[in-house]
Design a protein around this motif. Sequence first.
Motif, PDB file in Angstrom:
ATOM      1  N   ARG A   6       0.950  -1.274   0.004  1.00 18.74           N
ATOM      2  CA  ARG A   6       0.105  -0.078  -0.094  1.00 18.74           C
ATOM      3  C   ARG A   6       0.897   0.973   0.054  1.00 18.74           C
ATOM      4  O   ARG A   6       1.824   1.343   0.824  1.00 18.74           O
ATOM      5  CB  ARG A   6      -1.000  -0.116   1.132  1.00 18.74           C
ATOM      6  N   SER A  41       4.345   2.323   2.919  1.00 21.48           N
ATOM      7  CA  SER A  41       4.333   0.779   2.841  1.00 21.48           C
ATOM      8  C   SER A  41       5.035   0.124   3.891  1.00 21.48           C
ATOM      9  O   SER A  41       5.589   0.358   5.036  1.00 21.48           O
ATOM     10  CB  SER A  41       4.406   0.171   1.557  1.00 21.48           C
ATOM     11  N   VAL A  57      -1.316  -1.143  -4.178  1.00 23.72           N
ATOM     12  CA  VAL A  57      -2.692  -0.238  -3.829  1.00 23.72           C
ATOM     13  C   VAL A  57      -1.992   0.940  -3.685  1.00 23.72           C
ATOM     14  O   VAL A  57      -1.251   1.089  -2.482  1.00 23.72           O
ATOM     15  CB  VAL A  57      -3.670  -0.804  -2.780  1.00 23.72           C
ATOM     16  N   GLN A 114      -5.796  -2.179   2.790  1.00 27.29           N
ATOM     17  CA  GLN A 114      -4.727  -1.588   3.488  1.00 27.29           C
ATOM     18  C   GLN A 114      -3.378  -2.436   3.242  1.00 27.29           C
ATOM     19  O   GLN A 114      -3.736  -3.611   2.930  1.00 27.29           O
ATOM     20  CB  GLN A 114      -5.106  -1.498   5.012  1.00 27.29           C
ATOM     21  N   ASP A 115      -2.224  -2.020   3.769  1.00 32.98           N
ATOM     22  CA  ASP A 115      -1.331  -2.897   3.817  1.00 32.98           C
ATOM     23  C   ASP A 115      -1.308  -4.007   4.466  1.00 32.98           C
ATOM     24  O   ASP A 115      -1.771  -4.208   5.445  1.00 32.98           O
ATOM     25  CB  ASP A 115       0.005  -2.076   4.558  1.00 32.98           C
TER      26      ASP A 115
END
Length: 164
Positions: A6, A41, A57, A114-115
């Motif tokens: 992310r 990230s 993302v 999310q990550d």
Amino acid sequence: MSKVWRYGDHIDTDVIIPARYLNIADFTELAEHAMEDAKESQTLSFAANVQPGDFIVAGKNFGCGSSREHAPVVLKVKGVKCIIADSFARIFYRNAINIGLPVLEIGPYVEKIQDGDTLDVDMQKGIIHIINKNITITCKPLPEFIQKIADCGGLINYIKGENA
């Protein structure tokens, strides 16, 4: 089902692949520096830890900056399956499609991912399932001809009529 890397808004091409490495002609070697300058990230190095089939993302305007084609190429070489973002810089979007790297633009729904989440993405149907949260996001699917370009490994192979 793959892992998410992310990133936030305005990730430019110099973050994706820093210009100081552009003298490296071998894309496999160049890809070892992908996302090296990213401040976001996971604390793990992207290039050393991304697995084939993982997803990037990001927020708004992913791939802004220069028009260097190296940026989507190194992500594809590292095995990124698809990039999902709120929005993309148009030249990055086009370069990604040209090399057969799928990109999905989903607007603010991107905030649900999310990550470290695990995803299952059906690009043809426009369905993103966040497996670890049991959340499904529907988005505009990739047009059939763009999916065919991706399946062929890029625009040149598509034009030649080759399948990946």
